[in-house]
Design an enzyme around this catalytic site. Structure first.
Site, mmCIF file in Angstrom:
data_model
loop_
_atom_site.group_PDB
_atom_site.id
_atom_site.type_symbol
_atom_site.label_atom_id
_atom_site.label_comp_id
_atom_site.label_asym_id
_atom_site.label_seq_id
_atom_site.Cartn_x
_atom_site.Cartn_y
_atom_site.Cartn_z
ATOM 1 N N LYS A 65 0.831 -1.205 0.000
ATOM 2 C CA LYS A 65 0.000 0.000 0.000
ATOM 3 C C LYS A 65 0.868 1.259 0.000
ATOM 4 O O LYS A 65 0.643 2.182 -0.790
ATOM 5 C CB LYS A 65 -0.940 -0.001 1.225
ATOM 6 C CG LYS A 65 -1.931 -1.153 1.241
ATOM 7 C CD LYS A 65 -2.907 -1.066 2.398
ATOM 8 C CE LYS A 65 -2.238 -1.268 3.734
ATOM 9 N NZ LYS A 65 -1.682 -2.636 3.881
ATOM 10 N N ASP A 110 -1.378 7.352 5.978
ATOM 11 C CA ASP A 110 -1.306 5.940 6.339
ATOM 12 C C ASP A 110 -2.191 5.685 7.556
ATOM 13 O O ASP A 110 -2.420 6.583 8.366
ATOM 14 C CB ASP A 110 0.146 5.564 6.648
ATOM 15 C CG ASP A 110 0.369 4.066 6.607
ATOM 16 O OD1 ASP A 110 -0.536 3.329 6.158
ATOM 17 O OD2 ASP A 110 1.469 3.625 7.011
ATOM 18 N N THR A 159 -5.588 -0.989 6.929
ATOM 19 C CA THR A 159 -5.701 -2.433 7.091
ATOM 20 C C THR A 159 -7.105 -2.822 7.552
ATOM 21 O O THR A 159 -7.404 -4.017 7.647
ATOM 22 C CB THR A 159 -4.670 -2.938 8.121
ATOM 23 O OG1 THR A 159 -4.853 -2.228 9.347
ATOM 24 C CG2 THR A 159 -3.256 -2.718 7.615
ATOM 25 N N ARG A 218 6.875 -7.843 2.537
ATOM 26 C CA ARG A 218 7.613 -7.300 3.678
ATOM 27 C C ARG A 218 8.238 -8.420 4.493
ATOM 28 O O ARG A 218 9.392 -8.315 4.924
ATOM 29 C CB ARG A 218 6.687 -6.457 4.552
ATOM 30 C CG ARG A 218 7.392 -5.823 5.762
ATOM 31 C CD ARG A 218 6.417 -5.038 6.602
ATOM 32 N NE ARG A 218 5.860 -3.917 5.851
ATOM 33 C CZ ARG A 218 4.774 -3.251 6.207
ATOM 34 N NH1 ARG A 218 4.109 -3.608 7.302
ATOM 35 N NH2 ARG A 218 4.338 -2.248 5.487
#
Length: 342
Positions: A65, A110, A159, A218
């Site tokens: 993202k 974010d 999320t 990640r």
């Protein structure tokens, strides 16, 4: 005191650790359908000479993202200003970000679901009409100033899309959900990043790391760094299949990608609660962990891997989990026969 907006220049610098993140959308691996749709809207916006519509990315952590949010301004050749939901505690914290934006700039927030409701409501007119309504004074002496903003693009990452209010979600022109990556896609990411980190990595080692990376870039990058450290310390810097397996074994990462905490969660349900059903709060208290840690960090992968299921009565460990842990299922005691007490 309001925070100063953080402006990110287009290049991220020469630090190889940070450069593991792709710099352009074309350099990204996976999320092909998302990339194709974004290519269309980016191309259309460039041809019209207009700012891009507001974009919301949602999905589990570590799937790209933030990478999309940092690549898009480079594609549009506009500045990027970054913030996060927890940092915007009051409307006054948001004002400097909005008023200092250049024409066509991208504002990236974010964890946007963690913004307080008053801050969220302040974004409504900013996103829709590029206007801020600032109230000065109180009571009968209060007056409203309409401040015109330059046109900008808001990119939100979350999320937990379900925690966003309907009015805020509806103001995003483009909504994209990011899914997990295949082993083949993770192998390609690991190969590219091993070259950036200058790690001699065999194809078999790349596959092994990818298989144990939970479908998440990640996680793959973090495990690649650990294999690099292990190889430099124990194997002369070369990461073969044997070295990768030894490194991941030392880190407690098994063939399914489970770590010690994941296995401890499953073993606690089996050993203490007979395999379930059991509530997550009871498991958290038994493991001496926060409930959020289990529900946000541990359970999603175990649920996706079909090692545990959620039922109306609680969590239940599956047969697949027993087989993976090599534990024989505990036979449930039958209902007590009343005759035993007669």
């Amino acid at each position: 005191m309001a925070r100063e907006p953080i402006v990110t220049e287009s290049p991220l610098g020469e630090d190889p650790e940070r450069d593991l993140r792709p710099q352009r959308i074309a350099d990204m691996v996976g999320q092909r359908e998302v990339m194709q749709r974004l290519d269309i809207v980016l191309d259309a916006a460039r041809k019209r000479g207009e700012p891009l519509g507001h974009i919301l990315f949602d999905g589990p952590p570590g799937l790209g993202k933030t990478t999309f949010a940092t690549c898009i301004p480079r594609e549009m050749n506009v500045p990027l200003v970054t913030s996060s939901g927890p940092a915007l505690k009051a409307p006054k914290d948001l004002i400097p970000y909005l008023t200092n934006l250049e024409e066509g700039a991208v504002l990236f927030i974010d964890e946007i679901h963690r913004m307080p409701k008053p801050v969220e409501e302040y974004l409504y007119t900013a996103m829709e009409d590029f206007r801020l309504d600032i109230v000065l004074g109180e009571g009968v002496n209060a007056r409203t100033i309409n401040l015109k903003l330059k046109q900008f693009t808001l990119i939100g990452a979350t999320t937990r899309a379900g925690m966003l209010s309907g009015p805020l979600r509806d103001r995003f022109h483009i909504r994209e959900h990011l899914g997990f990556y295949t082993v083949e896609e993770l192998v390609e990411i690991i190969r590219r990043n091993s070259r950036k980190l200058q790690i001699p990595l065999t194809d078999e080692a790349a596959v092994e790391i990818a298989r144990r990376s939970r479908g998440t870039p990640r996680v793959a990058n973090n495990r690649l760094r650990w294999v690099r450290d292990y190889a430099d310390s124990k194997a002369g810097g070369s990461a073969t299949l044997e070295v990768a397996r030894a490194a991941l074994l030392m880190a407690g990462v098994d063939v399914l990608g489970l770590d010690k905490q994941d296995r401890g969660y499953l073993e606690t349900i089996i050993r203490v609660f007979g395999g379930g059903p059991v509530g997550v709060d009871a498991v958290a208290h038994t493991m001496n962990l926060a409930t959020d840690t289990l529900s946000d960090e541990v359970e999603p992968f175990l649920l996706r891997s079909e090692l545990v299921v959620r039922t109306p009565r609680g969590r239940v460990v599956t047969t697949k989990a027993y087989q993976h842990l090599q534990i024989k299922p505990i036979e449930k005691p039958k209902e007590t026969d009343q005759r035993m007490f007669e």
